[in-house]
Design an enzyme around this catalytic site. Structure first.
Site, short mmCIF file in Angstrom:
data_model
loop_
_atom_site.label_atom_id
_atom_site.label_comp_id
_atom_site.label_asym_id
_atom_site.label_seq_id
_atom_site.Cartn_x
_atom_site.Cartn_y
_atom_site.Cartn_z
N HIS A 125 13.68 13.45 -43.42
CA HIS A 125 12.21 13.46 -43.50
C HIS A 125 11.75 12.15 -44.12
O HIS A 125 12.45 11.56 -44.95
CB HIS A 125 11.74 14.63 -44.37
CG HIS A 125 11.88 15.96 -43.73
ND1 HIS A 125 11.11 17.03 -44.10
CD2 HIS A 125 12.71 16.41 -42.75
CE1 HIS A 125 11.44 18.09 -43.39
NE2 HIS A 125 12.42 17.73 -42.56
N GLU A 180 9.65 11.48 -46.43
CA GLU A 180 9.57 11.47 -47.88
C GLU A 180 10.93 11.26 -48.53
O GLU A 180 11.07 10.46 -49.47
CB GLU A 180 8.98 12.80 -48.40
CG GLU A 180 7.61 13.11 -47.88
CD GLU A 180 7.61 14.03 -46.67
OE1 GLU A 180 6.74 14.91 -46.61
OE2 GLU A 180 8.47 13.86 -45.78
N CYS A 220 7.03 19.49 -47.31
CA CYS A 220 7.68 20.80 -47.22
C CYS A 220 8.40 21.06 -48.55
O CYS A 220 8.42 20.22 -49.45
CB CYS A 220 8.68 20.79 -46.07
SG CYS A 220 10.11 19.71 -46.34
N CYS A 270 11.10 18.37 -49.43
CA CYS A 270 10.54 17.09 -49.86
C CYS A 270 9.82 17.20 -51.20
O CYS A 270 9.90 16.29 -52.03
CB CYS A 270 9.62 16.54 -48.78
SG CYS A 270 10.52 16.12 -47.27
#
Length: 171
Positions: A72, A74, A102, A105
């Site tokens: 991801h 992040e 999410c 993250c």
């Protein structure tokens, strides 16, 4: 290529400056990162980390590109920021990300001791900052991350809607 801020952005952060960059300029960079994810059919999410007003990391989702379930934007940006600073504690850093993080993250932000996170669009299905869970605030965890939202929200949301609309169309 810079993504223009939404017209009439009345966010309280719109005139705030993140060191050398305004909050809108920092989110613009995250939006450019999000667009880059489209080149390899990844969900268009971008993240930028600033330290003392300077960009030290800028990444986008790379799950499809690298067949990596945790790639991801992040997480990748936090890893790059830690490598840049030579330490894992990012308490003097601010992350600008186009979509509400999410649970994974948000947890990574807590574990990195991130100082602040600013996100664009809410994620009503998987958001772990305000929508589904509130992992960055309260007394549940050992660190709290300052949270702001709304900058670039419409552009972020529209980029995501467009991506998923195209995915749902029958070929």
């Amino acid at each position: 290529m810079s993504v223009p801020p939404p017209d009439g952005d009345s966010s309280p952060l719109s005139s705030e400056r993140a060191g050398n960059l305004s909050a809108i300029e920092a989110m613009d960079l995250a939006l450019v990162e999000a667009q880059a994810a489209l080149a390899h059919d990844d969900v268009p999410v971008g993240a930028v980390v600033l330290h003392q007003g300077e960009v030290i990391a800028a990444r986008h989702n790379e799950r499809e590109l690298n067949n990596d379930p945790i790639a991801h934007a992040e997480v990748l940006a936090l890893q790059d920021a830690a490598a840049h600073l030579g330490q894992w504690r990012l308490d003097e850093c601010t992350m600008y990300v186009t979509l509400e993080p999410c649970a994974m993250c948000a947890g990574a932000a807590v574990n990195a001791r991130l100082g602040r996170i600013v996100f664009g669009a809410d994620d009503p299905k998987a958001g772990a900052v305000i929508s589904q869970y509130q992992l960055l605030v309260g007394d549940r965890l050992n660190h709290r991350v300052e949270v702001s939202s709304g900058i670039g929200a419409e552009l972020s949301a529209e980029m995501l809607r467009s991506f998923f609309r195209k995915r749902r169309r029958p070929s």
